[in-house]
Every structure is written in structure tokens, then in C-alpha cells.
Design an enzyme around this catalytic site. Structure first.
Site, PDB file in Angstrom:
ATOM      1  N   HIS A  94       0.799  -1.232   0.000  1.00 33.49           N
ATOM      2  CA  HIS A  94       0.000   0.000   0.000  1.00 33.49           C
ATOM      3  C   HIS A  94       0.826   1.275   0.000  1.00 33.49           C
ATOM      4  O   HIS A  94       0.277   2.356   0.187  1.00 33.49           O
ATOM      5  CB  HIS A  94      -0.928   0.044   1.220  1.00 33.49           C
ATOM      6  CG  HIS A  94      -1.917  -1.066   1.284  1.00 33.49           C
ATOM      7  ND1 HIS A  94      -3.198  -0.937   0.794  1.00 33.49           N
ATOM      8  CD2 HIS A  94      -1.823  -2.320   1.772  1.00 33.49           C
ATOM      9  CE1 HIS A  94      -3.854  -2.076   1.002  1.00 33.49           C
ATOM     10  NE2 HIS A  94      -3.036  -2.936   1.584  1.00 33.49           N
ATOM     11  N   LYS A  97     -15.241   7.429  -3.548  1.00 32.85           N
ATOM     12  CA  LYS A  97     -16.488   7.673  -2.809  1.00 32.85           C
ATOM     13  C   LYS A  97     -17.127   8.975  -3.256  1.00 32.85           C
ATOM     14  O   LYS A  97     -18.346   9.057  -3.473  1.00 32.85           O
ATOM     15  CB  LYS A  97     -16.215   7.693  -1.290  1.00 32.85           C
ATOM     16  CG  LYS A  97     -15.784   6.337  -0.752  1.00 32.85           C
ATOM     17  CD  LYS A  97     -15.173   6.391   0.643  1.00 32.85           C
ATOM     18  CE  LYS A  97     -14.444   5.068   0.923  1.00 32.85           C
ATOM     19  NZ  LYS A  97     -13.551   5.129   2.094  1.00 32.85           N
ATOM     20  N   THR A 120      -9.005   6.069  -1.831  1.00 32.38           N
ATOM     21  CA  THR A 120     -10.319   5.456  -2.006  1.00 32.38           C
ATOM     22  C   THR A 120     -11.426   6.480  -1.770  1.00 32.38           C
ATOM     23  O   THR A 120     -12.529   6.322  -2.275  1.00 32.38           O
ATOM     24  CB  THR A 120     -10.513   4.245  -1.066  1.00 32.38           C
ATOM     25  OG1 THR A 120      -9.966   4.566   0.215  1.00 32.38           O
ATOM     26  CG2 THR A 120      -9.815   3.018  -1.610  1.00 32.38           C
ATOM     27  N   LYS A 176      -9.187  13.295   4.812  1.00 33.18           N
ATOM     28  CA  LYS A 176      -8.270  12.145   4.772  1.00 33.18           C
ATOM     29  C   LYS A 176      -7.273  12.336   5.901  1.00 33.18           C
ATOM     30  O   LYS A 176      -7.227  13.415   6.510  1.00 33.18           O
ATOM     31  CB  LYS A 176      -7.553  12.071   3.421  1.00 33.18           C
ATOM     32  CG  LYS A 176      -6.953  13.407   2.946  1.00 33.18           C
ATOM     33  CD  LYS A 176      -6.317  13.291   1.577  1.00 33.18           C
ATOM     34  CE  LYS A 176      -7.280  13.367   0.417  1.00 33.18           C
ATOM     35  NZ  LYS A 176      -7.567  12.072  -0.210  1.00 33.18           N
ATOM     36  N   ARG A 177      -6.477  11.290   6.207  1.00 34.48           N
ATOM     37  CA  ARG A 177      -5.441  11.461   7.208  1.00 34.48           C
ATOM     38  C   ARG A 177      -4.523  12.629   6.829  1.00 34.48           C
ATOM     39  O   ARG A 177      -4.300  12.896   5.648  1.00 34.48           O
ATOM     40  CB  ARG A 177      -4.627  10.172   7.344  1.00 34.48           C
ATOM     41  CG  ARG A 177      -5.374   9.060   8.065  1.00 34.48           C
ATOM     42  CD  ARG A 177      -5.761   9.461   9.467  1.00 34.48           C
ATOM     43  NE  ARG A 177      -4.606   9.546  10.322  1.00 34.48           N
ATOM     44  CZ  ARG A 177      -4.260   8.610  11.208  1.00 34.48           C
ATOM     45  NH1 ARG A 177      -4.999   7.523  11.362  1.00 34.48           N
ATOM     46  NH2 ARG A 177      -3.178   8.762  11.961  1.00 34.48           N
ATOM     47  N   LYS A 201      -0.030  14.259   1.201  1.00 34.73           N
ATOM     48  CA  LYS A 201      -1.402  14.483   0.745  1.00 34.73           C
ATOM     49  C   LYS A 201      -1.688  15.971   0.473  1.00 34.73           C
ATOM     50  O   LYS A 201      -2.693  16.321  -0.124  1.00 34.73           O
ATOM     51  CB  LYS A 201      -2.401  13.919   1.753  1.00 34.73           C
ATOM     52  CG  LYS A 201      -2.345  12.391   1.883  1.00 34.73           C
ATOM     53  CD  LYS A 201      -3.294  11.895   2.964  1.00 34.73           C
ATOM     54  CE  LYS A 201      -3.130  10.411   3.281  1.00 34.73           C
ATOM     55  NZ  LYS A 201      -3.762   9.518   2.290  1.00 34.73           N
TER      56      LYS A 201
HETATM   57  C1  26Q Z   1       3.206   1.634  10.759  1.00 40.15           C
HETATM   58  C2  26Q Z   1       4.090   1.481  11.808  1.00 40.15           C
HETATM   59  C3  26Q Z   1       3.646   1.299  13.102  1.00 40.15           C
HETATM   60  C4  26Q Z   1       2.293   1.297  13.314  1.00 40.15           C
HETATM   61  C5  26Q Z   1       1.417   1.447  12.282  1.00 40.15           C
HETATM   62  C6  26Q Z   1       1.858   1.611  10.986  1.00 40.15           C
HETATM   63  C7  26Q Z   1       0.901   1.792   9.870  1.00 40.15           C
HETATM   64  C8  26Q Z   1      -0.449   1.571  10.025  1.00 40.15           C
HETATM   65  C9  26Q Z   1      -1.330   1.798   8.996  1.00 40.15           C
HETATM   66  C10 26Q Z   1       1.338   2.243   8.638  1.00 40.15           C
HETATM   67  C11 26Q Z   1       0.436   2.461   7.594  1.00 40.15           C
HETATM   68  C12 26Q Z   1      -0.908   2.239   7.774  1.00 40.15           C
HETATM   69  C13 26Q Z   1      -1.906   2.504   6.726  1.00 40.15           C
HETATM   70  C14 26Q Z   1      -1.641   2.829   5.494  1.00 40.15           C
HETATM   71  C15 26Q Z   1      -2.690   3.173   4.532  1.00 40.15           C
HETATM   72  O1  26Q Z   1      -3.838   3.370   4.912  1.00 40.15           O
HETATM   73  N1  26Q Z   1      -2.386   3.252   3.230  1.00 40.15           N
HETATM   74  C16 26Q Z   1      -3.374   3.598   2.240  1.00 40.15           C
HETATM   75  O2  26Q Z   1      -3.975   2.410   1.754  1.00 40.15           O
HETATM   76  C17 26Q Z   1      -5.071   2.693   0.919  1.00 40.15           C
HETATM   77  C18 26Q Z   1      -5.724   1.381   0.542  1.00 40.15           C
HETATM   78  O3  26Q Z   1      -4.934   0.685  -0.360  1.00 40.15           O
HETATM   79  C19 26Q Z   1      -4.632   3.478  -0.296  1.00 40.15           C
HETATM   80  O4  26Q Z   1      -5.775   3.837  -1.029  1.00 40.15           O
HETATM   81  C20 26Q Z   1      -3.878   4.734   0.122  1.00 40.15           C
HETATM   82  O5  26Q Z   1      -3.348   5.385  -1.012  1.00 40.15           O
HETATM   83  C21 26Q Z   1      -2.770   4.363   1.086  1.00 40.15           C
HETATM   84  O6  26Q Z   1      -2.127   5.536   1.571  1.00 40.15           O
END
Ligand code: 26Q
Length: 835
Positions: free
Chosen positions: A370, A673, A669, A561-562, A567
Site C-alpha cells: 500500500h 467515494k 479510495t 483524509k489522514r 497528501k
Molecule cells: C506503521 C508502523 C507502526 C504502526 C502502524 C503503521 C501503519 C499503520 C497503517 C502504517 C500504515 C498504515 C496505513 C496505510 C494506509 O492506509 N495506506 C493507504 O492504503 C489505501 C488502501 O490501499 C490506499 O488507497 C492509500 O493510497 C494508502 O495511503
């Protein structure tokens, strides 16, 4: 409790009357006996809870029917492993998918309550950070709807993603105790409990057959106990489940301490092991490498594999055919320690040889990536894995050694490339590269949009692609139209269903038929009215949440978004500042009135992202209070963006902001939406925006800015943001306002880090893209004034949104990765009437 109000029942057929009466009884029973209330003591949350239990009965009925079917037909099963499932609320979705919405609305009405208001009492299950977790939730909906035996496996965190409040413009994090009032729809399964080991050491011994075998003797064990969330498919009898594990201490008391009289210490140890499922980690790069996070990952994977193998063994004696019967999808690298865990089970517990174990393991797992941002790739210190999972460390070393040997033999890579694909990163402190482990151990590796899948084989996995070209493939993300259209936008759903029929609910390409009606002025008028009402509802919500009154006729311009620098929420607020300046310099200027809305959380340790939130809030308070601006511009920061809030914002949006630096957003995503709800998009050629453009054509989407190759080239040639600032006088003035504390009069200097990052580094090329963005925004403003043309474009966007259904995505996973056929739909007794 007796049903008194029979007024509504007289409007129904005999059969429906019977249903309604039995539903009322069931509901009343739960209210009295499950919740334990009577008419003197009951409150609205009790109504919600009793309703939850009523719906749960239906879910369990179909869950059992589905289980029986799976037992009889013994289809291949798919397990979606994810540390995150961002489910949001469940009840309304269950009512729609089960086809119970109308009758339950009547039933609740007959007790004198409004269904929609009751459903507002449900807390979001926010067990995820953002896109990745929400994707998992959409996939579960699609798998159930397509009758795929697909199950989610994850962790039931006590605390989900933090609640965000804004104090003096800054984000403050509050604990999200989402299950405080109980979770009426979940099925607690204390009988499904497995032990998970940690620490300890490994031993060798000789088996009866004279073979050397390893054995791991853990130093600590924790229990994982199952909680199931039923996942109903839409308009089918299938109900799958999401199985979430909670950590339980393996001993109520540590008897050692207890016997020495230390009662408190004995209980403390119990709560330490139960910490494993306490809280979701925010996606914070500074939080990388924390022991508890690795514990969570292994805990989830270890319990899930035991559960899967136990289920498989109910129908099969040997594990030989396991890969014909199951497939496991790894949602990013977070559960990828599972590769070494399956190897351990096969070799140490099932007595398999390395080669057979490896052959089976690499058939079972597939991995979804991702992110391309190298700093976001997960790594763990070898020393940490050695301590927590000593046997896994040995296995990972051996996987790597054998892999590198094969690579050398193949002659396909040079020494630098071999270093690059190694699972071990050498250096002062050796680290395990989880992405490399996942690629080596996976059957298939996919990116989440065409551009992203292309990029990963050119960048982070370039050398891997030389070795395993057939492993890599694309699966463009999607969203479930049940939640993101039918549920969130009932009036648009009704209008569409009236025009083209209801089949788009499970075949989103059918929306294409809307194109035949773009020329129909009456239809366009109805469409515009629906959007207007949705905007008015959003205006009410904004008034309620922030106290600010917005003009529902203004263009609703949204970026939710986050918060992440890539972004580029900062680019958005810089353009707001530019607009504000233009109004101040020329108070009589006519501009298209806009309401610019922001929402999103910043990771608690992400300093810059939090500062950008603060800047947005400070700009908002100046712009919104400036009499000169009048009704031409409003800036809103909606606190605590989450799934249930997204469902309310998106239908009321005119313009969707998808403005990441090209090559940084894997897919996105929310872009899909908004498209599905009739917003137009302003965006860069990034992630799935590229494919949205392919669907709608240049005239129907506002694309601006550097393309991915241009971003690379710009950086290559020594990018200096000052070159761009010098060329743009207005940007110089905006930066000066920030520097001179125009937005920080009581907190001098606080925005200097933002100023300096733009001025000296500008990693995400805001200065290079600003002019193109601003000019495209001018075009948007102009186009919005032509309401008829705008509506035509909006209808066309919806008509061409079919590709972005997660049903399409899941069909592709099923065919290319999991190799599972879709089972037939068993028609349910009840179905949802669209409109
Ligand atoms: C990393 C280290 C320690 C703890 C948590 C994490 C962590 C947790 C969640 C790192 C990343 C995430 C989430 C990433 C994410 O949401 N990525 C997004 O995924 C979507 C679905 O595929 C894409 O549409 C987005 O572009 C992408 O940013």
C-alpha cells in the site's frame, strides 16, 4: 412489554403483519430480558442495543446457514489478514444488506422512535487508521455479497483510532473506548481460544524417524480469544464473519508471586499480557520498531493460523492439500510474520521438510503493498525478533540464505541488487525488511492502483521484479456501493433506481445507463435537488459540530483524509490564503462562493501534520470572522473525521480534493467515494485518479500539476523551491504573511517550521505545483457557475464510477490471486427496496 400501537400494521399484507408482530415481540423481548429495562427506565441507547440484538438474531441465523453450506460444499476459503478493519457502524449496513430496513423502520416507528436517530447511538468501530483499514472493511462486504467464503482476521482493540478534539486550533487526542456500552451485534466465542507464545528459546531433538527437529520453548504465553462480527452480503443469504482476537492472560494469577504474598504483582502481570489487544497503533513512522506492535502482529497471526488449521483438520486428515483449500491475503506487511509462523508449524509441529513446507507456504500467502514511500516500509531490528520470536528469527535467516543462494545461481542480479533484495538489512544494527520477506514468501504481490503497481516494480521492488516478474500484478482498489451509495446517500440511490432500475446495487457498471439521461432536463433538475438537500443536511451538521453557519448554495469543496505532508492539505490552505488575500485587496471582487472543508487526524507524533491542522484552524478563524469576506469564503475544520462522518460529508460535496504529489498516494479510495456521490474531482495524476480520468475524460475531471516522471525529474535536477517562489509574487506574499505571524498573532513564530519547509526543502513540491493548482481552481469556480453543465458532469462521473466498486476488485482477486470460484447466490427471504 406489550405492543400497543397497531396503526401501521393495517397498511401491510397479512404476511408482513405477521412478520412485523413477531419482530415487535422479538425487540420487546430483548429490551426487557437482554438489556433488562422496562418502559420507566429505558433510554435511547437501550433502544439501540435492543435493536442491535434483534438484528443479531437474524445475522446468526444466516451465519449458521452459511456455515452449514460451507461444511457441505467444502469450498476454498479466503482469509484476509489485517491489523486494521475500519468497519465504522454496523447496524444500518446490516439492515440494508439483510433487506430488513423497511420493516425495522416500521417496527421501531410503532414504538414511537425514529430509526435514523436511534442508529446515531452506535459508536464507530474505528479499528483502523484510514484507507488500508477501510479497504479491508469494503472487501469483507464484497466477499459476502459475491458469496465468496472470505473471512477477516484481526485484533479486537479495546481502543480504536483516537478521538480528535480541537483545542485552540490544535489536535488533542482522546481515548476511543468504542465498546464501553457493549457491542450488541458481536458474537463472543470464549470456546475459540488459542495460546500464543513469546520469548523463550529453541531446542533441537531427534524425532522417532531419526530426523533433527527444532522446538521453540516460549517463555510466556498469552491466550487469544475470538469475537466474531457477522458480515452479511447484500441480497444473498451469505453471512461471513470478521474474527477479532482479544488477549487474555493465560494464568489468572502468577502463582509464584501469589504464593510469596505479592497479590498486586500477580494481578499486574495478568494485565500486562492483556495489553496486547489494548490499543491500535496510529500510522506513525516514529512509532516504528516498538515491541508491543510486533507482539500484536504475531499474536494475531499465530491465533489465526491455529484457528484456520484446526478448521481445515475437521474435514481433512493431512495438510497436503491445504493450498487447494485456503488462501491468505496479507494486508500490507503488518501480518507478514505469518510466513515464518506457517513454516514453523509445518516443520516443527507437522514434521515436514523445508522444501515441502516452503512450497506449501508460498502457495498460500499473497501480499498487498500500500505504499511506495521507502520511509514507510516496515523493518524490525534483528535483536528484537530474536528476543521475542527466537525460532522465527532462525527460520527467517534460513529463508533468506536459501533465497539469496537461488538468486546468485540464477545470475539475474549483481551484488548491489542482491543486497537490495536481501531480507536482512546489514549495517550497525541489522534489521529485517518485512516487505522483502513478504515478496519472497508470497505467491502474488499486488499494488492497489495501476500507477502504483507500475511504480513498485520500477522502484522499491525493481530487483525483485527481475527475479519474479510473474508474481507482480495490479488490483485497483474499490469501495462498496452498499455503504458508500445506498446507505450514505438514500435520496440519490432512489433517484437512480427510479431511472435505471435497482441492479446497480450489485453490478455497479449498470450506472452507465445514466448517461442516456444526461440530456433530460427534468432528471438533471431532480439530481440537482438531491444534491442541494444533501448540502443543506451537511450545513446543519456543520452548524451542530462547529457552530459555524455556511451557505448551502456555495460550492462545497472538501478534503478529508489522514493528515500527511504528501497528501498536501497545506497546498489547499495556501490557495485558501491566496483567495482571502485577493478578496482583501479587491473587496468588490466577484468570486464563486465556496465553503472549504477539511477533516482528518494526524498521527500523535507527527509534528508537521499537527502544525498544518493548527494553521488551517487559525486561517479559518480569521477568514470566517472577516466582515470583508462576507459570504464568499468559509473555512471549516470538522473535528474527528471517521467513517460515520464521511458518510454524511461525502453526499453533500461538490468538489473533491485529491491533490497528493504525483507518485505518492498509492491509490486513494475517498476519491472513488466522492465520484460515486456526484462530486467532481480536482486532482493530480496520482493513484487511482489516473484511472478516474481514463473513465470520464479530460473535460469531466480537473487534473493539474506535475506527473510522476516530472516529479522524479524535478527532484533529480536539484529542486529549489525558491526558484518557484521568486517566479510567483503572490506566493512570496503568502509566505510573508505566515512568517510575519498574520495567522499567529498570539503565538509568534509557531508557523515558522511550515514556512521554512516550504522555503528551503519542500519535499512534496507544493511550490512547483501551486500555480497549476490555483489556475485549475479558477476553472472549477467558473464552471460551477454554470449549474446545468456542472450537473451534467456530475451525472457523467457517477455513470462512469462502475469500475470503482470493490465487487470488481474482489472478482479480480478471486480469479487471479486466490483462484476461487464465486458460489451461487441463495436468495434471501427479505430484500432491500432501493428508493
Ligand atoms: C506503521 C508502523 C507502526 C504502526 C502502524 C503503521 C501503519 C499503520 C497503517 C502504517 C500504515 C498504515 C496505513 C496505510 C494506509 O492506509 N495506506 C493507504 O492504503 C489505501 C488502501 O490501499 C490506499 O488507497 C492509500 O493510497 C494508502 O495511503
Amino acid at each position: 412489554m406489550i405492543v400497543e400501537n397497531n396503526r401501521l400494521i393495517t397498511l401491510l399484507s397479512e404476511e408482513q403483519k405477521a412478520d412485523l408482530i413477531s419482530l415487535e415481540k422479538q425487540f420487546a423481548h430483548h429490551l426487557e430480558y437482554t438489556i433488562g429495562k422496562n418502559k420507566y427506565t429505558l433510554g435511547n441507547t437501550d433502544i439501540y442495543k435492543a435493536l442491535g440484538h434483534t438484528v443479531r438474531d437474524f445475522l446468526i441465523d444466516r451465519l449458521n446457514v452459511t456455515n452449514e453450506r460451507y461444511l457441505n460444499e467444502d469450498p476454498k476459503k479466503i482469509y484476509y489478514f489485517s491489523l486494521e478493519f475500519l468497519m465504522g457502524r454496523t447496524l444500518m449496513n446490516a439492515l440494508i444488506n439483510l433487506g430488513l430496513y423497511d420493516i425495522i423502520k416500521q417496527m421501531i416507528g410503532s414504538f414511537g422512535f425514529d430509526l435514523e436517530s436511534i442508529l446515531e447511538f452506535e459508536m464507530d468501530a474505528g479499528l483502523g487508521n484510514g484507507g488500508l483499514g477501510r479497504l479491508a472493511a469494503c472487501f469483507l462486504d464484497s466477499m459476502a455479497t459475491l458469496n465468496i467464503p472470505g473471512f477477516g482476521y484481526g485484533i479486537r482493540y479495546d481502543y480504536g483510532i483516537f478521538n480528535q478534539i480541537i483545542v485552540n486550533g490544535s489536535q488533542l487526542e482522546m481515548p476511543d473506548h468504542w465498546d464501553a456500552d457493549g457491542v450488541p451485534y458481536e458474537v463472543v466465542r470464549p470456546d475459540i481460544t488459542f495460546s500464543v507464545g513469546f520469548y523463550g528459546h529453541t531446542e533441537t531433538h531427534i524425532t522417532g524417524k531419526g530426523k533433527l527437529q527444532y522446538r521453540w520453548i516460549p517463555g510466556e504465553t498469552v491466550l487469544a480469544s475470538a469475537h466474531d462480527c457477522p458480515v452479511p452480503g447484500f441480497n444473498t443469504s451469505t453471512v461471513n464473519y470478521l474474527r477479532l482476537w482479544t488477549a487474555k492472560s493465560s494464568e489468572e494469577f502468577n502463582l509464584d508471586y501469589f504464593n510469596h504474598g505479592d497479590y498486586m504483582k500477580a494481578v499486574q502481570d495478568k494485565s500486562i499480557s492483556e495489553n496486547i489487544s489494548k490499543v491500535l497503533y496510529p500510522n506513525d513512522t516514529t512509532e516504528q520498531g516498538k515491541m508491543l506492535r510486533l507482539k500484536q502482529q504475531y499474536f494475531m497471526v499465530c491465533a489465526s493460523l491455529q484457528d484456520i488449521i484446526a478448521q481445515y483438520k475437521q474435514a481433512n486428515v493431512s495438510l497436503d492439500r491445504l493450498s487447494d483449500k485456503i488462501a491468505i491475503q496479507l494486508n500490507d506487511t503488518h501480518p507478514s510474520i505469518g510466513i515464518s509462523e506457517l513454516m514453523r508449524i509445518l516443520m516443527d509441529q507437522e514434521d515436514w521438510d523445508w522444501d515441502d513446507a516452503w512450497d506449501l507456504t508460498t502457495k498460500i500467502f499473497s501480499y498487498t503493498n500500500h505504499t511506495v514511500l521507502p520511509e514507510a516500509l516496515e523493518t524490525w531490528k534483528v535483536s528484537l525478533i530474536e528476543t521475542l520470536l527466537p525460532r522465527h528469527m532462525q527460520i527467517i535467516y534460513e529463508i533468506n540464505q536459501r533465497f539469496l543462494e537461488d538468486v546468485r545461481k540464477s545470475g539475474k542480479l549483481n551484488e548491489t541488487e542482491i543486497e537490495e533484495v536481501s531480507i536482512i538489512e546489514e549495517g550497525n544494527e541489522k534489521r529485517i525488511r518485512m516487505a522483502n520477506l513478504a515478496v519472497v514468501g508470497a505467491n502474488k504481490v499486488n499494488g492497489v492502483a495501476a500507477l502504483h503497481s507500475d511504480l513498485i516494480i520500477k522502484t522499491i521492488f525493481k530487483s525483485f521484479y527481475k527475479i519474479f516478474p510473474d508474481k507482480f500484478n495490479n488490483k485497483t482498489n474499490g469501495i462498496t456501493p452498499r455503504r458508500w451509495l445506498i446507505q450514505s446517500n438514500p435520496s440519490l440511490t432512489a433517484l437512480i433506481a427510479k431511472k435505471i432500475g435497482p441492479s446497480f446495487a450489485t453490478d455497479l457498471e449498470k450506472l452507465r445507463d445514466l448517461e442516456n439521461h444526461i440530456g433530460d432536463a427534468e432528471f438533471r433538475n431532480d439530481w440537482a435537488k438531491v444534491k442541494q438537500v444533501n448540502k443543506e443536511n451537511l450545513a446543519k451538521l456543520i452548524k451542530g459540530d462547529t457552530g459555524i453557519v455556511i451557505d448551502p448554495d456555495s460550492m462545497i469543496d472538501v478534503q478529508v483524509k489522514r493528515f500527511h505532508e504528501y497528501k498536501r492539505q497545506l497546498l489547499n490552505i495556501l490557495r485558501v490564503i491566496a483567495l482571502y488575500r485577493r478578496i482583501k485587496e479587491n473587496p468588490n471582487i466577484t468570486i464563486t462562493p465556496r465553503t472549504v472543508i477539511f477533516g482528518g487526524k494526524a498521527a500523535p507524533g507527527y509534528y508537521m501534520a499537527k502544525l498544518i491542522i493548527k494553521l488551517i484552524n487559525n486561517v479559518a478563524s480569521i477568514v470566517n470572522h472577516d466582515k470583508d469576506v462576507a459570504d464568499r469564503l468559509k473555512v471549516i475544520f470538522l473535528p474527528n473525521y471517521r467513517v460515520s462522518l464521511a458518510e454524511k460529508i461525502i453526499p453533500g460535496t461538490n468538489l473533491s480534493e485529491q491533490i497528493s504529489t504525483a507518485g505518492t498516494e498509492a491509490s486513494g479510495t475517498s476519491n472513488m467515494k466522492f465520484m460515486l456521490n456526484g462530486a467532481l474531482t480536482i486532482g493530480t495524476l496520482d493513484g487511482a485518479n489516473v484511472e478516474m480520468l481514463e473513465e470520464v475524460g479530460r473535460e469531466n475531471i480537473y487534473i493539474f500539476g506535475l506527473k510522476t516522471e516530472e516529479v522524479f525529474a524535478t527532484k533529480q535536477s536539484g529542486y529549489d523551491p525558491r526558484d518557484w517562489i521568486e517566479k510567483n509574487e503572490e506566493m512570496g506574499r503568502i509566505l510573508r504573511m505566515i512568517r510575519e505571524n498574520f495567522f499567529s498573532q498570539n503565538e509568534l513564530g509557531i508557523f515558522m517550521p511550515i514556512h521554512d519547509s516550504l522555503f528551503y526543502t519542500d519535499t512534496y513540491l507544493l511550490m512547483a505545483d501551486f500555480k497549476a493548482y490555483d489556475e485549475m481552481q479558477k476553472k472549477v469556480a467558473e464552471d460551477f457557475r454554470n449549474a446545468e453543465e456542472w450537473t451534467k458532469k456530475a451525472i457523467l462521473n457517477v455513470a462512469r464510477a462502475g469500475k470503482f466498486s470493490s465487487d470488481r476488485t474482489i472478482r479480480e482477486y478471486a480469479k487471479d490471486i486466490w483462484k476461487v470460484p464465486l458460489l451461487s447466490t441463495v436468495p434471501p427471504q427479505t430484500s432491500y427496496q432501493l428508493g
